[in-house]
Design an enzyme around this catalytic site. Structure first.
Site, short mmCIF file in Angstrom:
data_model
loop_
_atom_site.label_atom_id
_atom_site.label_comp_id
_atom_site.label_asym_id
_atom_site.label_seq_id
_atom_site.Cartn_x
_atom_site.Cartn_y
_atom_site.Cartn_z
N ARG A 141 0.88 -1.16 -0.12
CA ARG A 141 -0.25 0.07 -0.51
C ARG A 141 0.96 1.38 -0.06
O ARG A 141 0.92 2.74 0.28
CB ARG A 141 -0.64 0.22 1.18
CG ARG A 141 -1.71 -1.13 1.02
CD ARG A 141 -3.34 -1.17 2.11
NE ARG A 141 -3.99 -1.34 1.88
CZ ARG A 141 -5.27 -1.54 0.95
NH1 ARG A 141 -5.28 -1.00 0.37
NH2 ARG A 141 -6.19 -2.66 0.60
N LYS A 198 -8.18 -2.43 -10.40
CA LYS A 198 -8.91 -3.23 -10.06
C LYS A 198 -9.44 -3.38 -8.57
O LYS A 198 -9.43 -2.75 -7.83
CB LYS A 198 -7.55 -4.52 -8.97
CG LYS A 198 -6.83 -5.18 -7.85
CD LYS A 198 -5.85 -4.75 -6.98
CE LYS A 198 -6.34 -3.06 -6.25
NZ LYS A 198 -6.10 -3.43 -5.12
P1 FBP Z 1 -8.11 -1.90 -2.05
O1 FBP Z 1 -9.04 -0.28 -2.08
O2 FBP Z 1 -6.45 -1.76 -2.23
O3 FBP Z 1 -8.57 -3.54 -3.70
O4 FBP Z 1 -8.58 -2.84 -0.72
C1 FBP Z 1 -9.41 -3.59 -0.39
C2 FBP Z 1 -9.74 -4.05 0.57
O5 FBP Z 1 -9.73 -5.46 0.94
C3 FBP Z 1 -11.31 -4.16 1.38
O6 FBP Z 1 -12.08 -4.08 1.11
C4 FBP Z 1 -10.85 -3.89 3.21
O7 FBP Z 1 -11.69 -2.41 3.63
C5 FBP Z 1 -8.86 -3.34 2.77
O8 FBP Z 1 -8.65 -4.02 1.74
C6 FBP Z 1 -8.40 -4.56 4.01
O9 FBP Z 1 -7.13 -3.74 4.00
P2 FBP Z 1 -5.47 -4.38 4.48
O10 FBP Z 1 -5.24 -5.44 3.16
O11 FBP Z 1 -4.91 -3.64 4.69
O12 FBP Z 1 -5.79 -5.09 6.04
#
Ligand code: FBP
Length: 546
Positions: A141, A198
């Site tokens: 991230r 994505k």
């Molecule tokens: P993206 O927006 O990067 O696709 O991620 C979505 C997600 O799966 C959300 O649904 C969730 O709130 C978050 O990632 C969880 O983040 P992490 O993987 O950092 O725990």
């Protein structure tokens, strides 16, 4: 080496389908877009805004292009199908020129910034085709957003002789990819940047993007689990299941799962915000449904709760904002306090009267989560809050009131669940396997055409894959200005659930019946084999929208 199950072996042999018009000989047809009229966006993207939309049609072999060297990053949370995007890019660039190569940068944008990459060759790719996960190179991230980041990215690209970079990510990552494309173009850097939509959350969509990849598989996995729980509910006839579903802000996943499984109650965050529903309104509604069903002899039920709900409840949104401010300004004094009751009392004192009273009314463990789980910017991590437990506690209290008033008789046995990570790395459905392979193939063709600042766009997704229409649109055209960390910045707009959308209207038509009666649907596990009307069908949301 990971153990290969029978399903893994069978999936490895699956050949993803491509649109009939898509091959390395496809011709790029350009059409001008109705222009985004935001003058500020136009001025921020002078090189990449006024570009045409592109669609690929069947073509015949033209002059052989030179080999291309493509870098790829996977950004943010995993979504089923990411490996197939990479497979699509790989197969297409090799067909464009056998000496083309693909470099995967490790662990998201960080790998690009630190030049930590590895060549993805046919052998490495072999065991990842049609599998879930992002583990071939990892994801992350880290953000690619400052001028310094852009300079580092260009340095890496130069040192690796990259012709192009593909960013596989959500709205934020693609917004940043668009800014990087503009930055590179303004410096005449010979690097083509292409984005791929994505996210399981389904909130990267709109006029040009019908759906983000991963949404289909994730919703099918959750719906399978919800169906199983509902079957248990009607068998045991004693539990109320409160199920929180992933999706950071938007409630698309909850809405799609509701359409697939017909639970008794589904909360939609966007509706809560728009209709200004308070926590009390929500709790009263759930308690009334529990009481009504109990009166009909049904002491069981299911409630779907979107992960981001809490931030959309107006008074909770205000409370969270005030907590963020308080913790930002009084962090040292707060950290110096030894025990949790003292920390809670400290923050409560700093809040406005309505927020303090709401904060004090929350169960202690939720009140603790609100002040302890903070992200690196010091903000409350809303997704970590156990909303399912909070609602259970509040509904239980309300039912006790109803019992005292003599309007509810019965026992309430609630069980909390959270479905999130279970869905992000499943074997992609046939839809996602085909869609992702097509997206990757399309990215390679956009690169062949040196079309920078584009996001891959595949249309007609409810038709058989052979009839899909692949192409691309300039990402700058999808931008709007939004306030982020106190500053107006250009970003791709997150698509939330709209209350006049076909999916929400369909849900609204049925929800009163689903609450009262037991009309559960049991979709079962994802079908990878069998007739294509069953195994290739995508989400109800997309079918209604098309
Ligand atoms: P993206 O927006 O990067 O696709 O991620 C979505 C997600 O799966 C959300 O649904 C969730 O709130 C978050 O990632 C969880 O983040 P992490 O993987 O950092 O725990």
């Amino acid at each position: 080496m990971l153990h290969q199950t029978s399903l893994a072996k069978a999936r490895a042999a699956y050949q993803p389908k491509l649109p009939a018009s898509l091959s390395v000989h496809s011709t790029a047809n350009k059409t001008s877009l109705p222009s985004n009229t935001d003058a500020e966006i136009q001025s921020l993207f002078p090189n990449t805004f006024h570009l045409p939309a592109v669609s690929f049609s069947s073509g015949t072999e033209a002059a052989k292009p030179a080999p291309i060297v493509v870098g790829v990053i996977l950004s943010g949370g995993p979504a089923p199908g990411g490996h197939n995007v990479i497979a699509g890019i790989f197969d297409a660039i090799k067909q464009i020129h056998p000496e083309s190569s693909l470099i995967g940068f490790r662990n998201g944008p960080e790998g690009l910034l630190t030049n930590n990459g590895t060549e993805i060759d046919a052998k490495l790719l072999e065991s990842y085709r049609n599998t879930g996960g992002f583990d071939i190179i990892g994801s992350g991230r880290t953000k690619l957003e400052s001028e310094q980041d852009f300079l580092k990215a260009l340095e890496t690209a130069k040192s690796r002789n990259l012709t192009a970079l593909v960013v596989i990510g959500g709205d934020d990552s693609n917004s940043n990819a668009s800014k990087l494309a503009e930055f590179a173009a303004s410096r005449q850097a010979p690097l083509t940047i292409v984005g791929v939509p994505k996210t399981i959350d389904g909130d990267l969509k709109g006029e040009h993007i019908e759906t983000s990849f991963g949404f289909d598989t994730a919703c099918k996995v959750y719906s399978d689990l919800i169906g199983n729980i509902q079957r248990d509910a009607i068998s045991a006839r004693k539990y109320w299941h409160f199920i929180k579903l992933m999706g950071r802000s938007a409630s698309h996943i909850g809405l799609e799962c509701a359409l697939q499984t017909h639970p008794n109650i589904t909360l939609i965050s966007e509706e809560v915000a728009q209709r200004q529903l308070t926590l009390k309104n929500i709790v009263d509604d759930i308690a009334n449904t529990v009481a009504q069903r109990a009166a009909n002899g049904e002491k069981f039920g299911t409630v779907l709760i979107p992960e981001g709900l809490i931030e959309f409840v107006p008074e909770m949104g205000v409370l969270i904002g005030e907590l963020n401010e308080t913790l930002a300004h009084h962090g040292d004094a707060f950290n110096a306090l030894a025990d949790l009751p003292a920390k809670r009392a400290f923050v409560a004192e700093k809040l406005t009267a309505p927020s303090a009273s709401l904060y004090k009314s929350l169960p202690d463990d939720i009140a603790n989560q609100l002040i302890l789980d903070r992200d690196p910017h010091g903000n409350v991590q809303v997704a970590r809050i156990d909303t399912q437990r909070l609602l259970i506690d509040l509904v239980e209290a309300r039912l006790n009131d109803l019992k005292s008033a003599g309007t509810y008789k019965g026992s309430f046995a609630p069980l909390p669940h959270y479905f999130g990570y279970e869905g992000r790395c499943a074997f992609p459905s046939n839809f996602d396997a085909d869609y992702c392979y097509t997206l990757g193939f399309t990215a390679a063709l956009l690169i062949r055409e040196k079309l920078t600042g584009y996001i891959c766009s595949v249309r007609g997704l409810t038709k058989p894959a052979a009839q899909w229409q692949a192409g691309g649109v300039p990402m700058a055209q999808m931008m709007n200005m939004e306030r982020r960390h106190g500053k107006m910045v250009p970003v791709i707009k997150k698509a939330l659930v709209e209350l006049d959308s076909p999916a929400f209207r369909e849900f609204e038509k049925h929800r009163a019946t689903w609450a009262k009666e037991t009309s559960y649907a049991f979709p079962g596990a994802i079908q990878y084999f069998g007739p294509s009307e069953v195994s290739d069908t995508t989400t109800i949301t997309l079918q209604l929208e098309s």
